[in-house]
Scaffold this active site. Structure first.
Site, PDB file in Angstrom:
ATOM      1  N   GLU A  64      -1.071  25.458  11.518  1.00  0.00           N
ATOM      2  CA  GLU A  64      -2.216  26.259  11.056  1.00  0.00           C
ATOM      3  C   GLU A  64      -3.531  25.620  11.504  1.00  0.00           C
ATOM      4  OE1 GLU A  64      -4.229  29.245   9.977  1.00  0.00           O
ATOM      5  OE2 GLU A  64      -2.128  29.358   9.399  1.00  0.00           O
ATOM      6  N   GLU A  71      -8.544  29.297  17.633  1.00  0.00           N
ATOM      7  CA  GLU A  71      -9.416  30.438  17.330  1.00  0.00           C
ATOM      8  C   GLU A  71     -10.879  30.082  17.509  1.00  0.00           C
ATOM      9  OE1 GLU A  71      -8.410  31.795  13.411  1.00  0.00           O
ATOM     10  OE2 GLU A  71      -6.627  32.862  14.120  1.00  0.00           O
TER      11      GLU A  71
END
Length: 116
Positions: A64, A71
């Site tokens: 994550e 991102e």
């Protein structure tokens, strides 16, 4: 080895963990991790089971964090919507999903026989 640089690198890493913890999906994973730890303590898991769960939790949290980093970099490099940028972000999110789903399956395989 410069000990000040070494210690400073831990500061950067802790800042990265703190930054990632502000993300909604990361908070979900962290809450899930706490639930698993409490369930494991109440269930009385073996050392081997704890090792497996610890590894799985680290993989999901770590993946994550890598997803969040990807991102951010993609958003920086391509502020406008671009198909390749979308693909990169989707693939990174998919990697997290693969680890999370496999972790749930393995968790169920560990917990269900003890509960039923």
């Amino acid at each position: 080895m410069d000990i000040r640089k070494f210690i400073k690198s831990f500061s950067y890493a802790l800042t990265g963990i703190w930054t990632a913890s502000k993300e909604q999906n990361m908070r979900f994973h962290l809450v899930s991790m706490v639930v698993v730890i409490v369930a494991g303590l109440l269930t009385g898991l073996s050392i081997t089971e704890w090792l497996i769960l610890t590894l799985l939790m680290a993989l999901v949290i770590g993946t994550e964090m890598v997803n969040t980093a990807i991102e951010r970099v993609v958003d920086l490099a391509s502020p406008e919507i671009h198909p390749l940028a979308k693909d990169a972000k989707d693939v990174a999110a998919g990697a997290v999903l693969v680890f999370a789903v496999c972790s749930v399956i393995i968790g169920l395989l560990i917990f269900l026989p003890k509960w039923l």
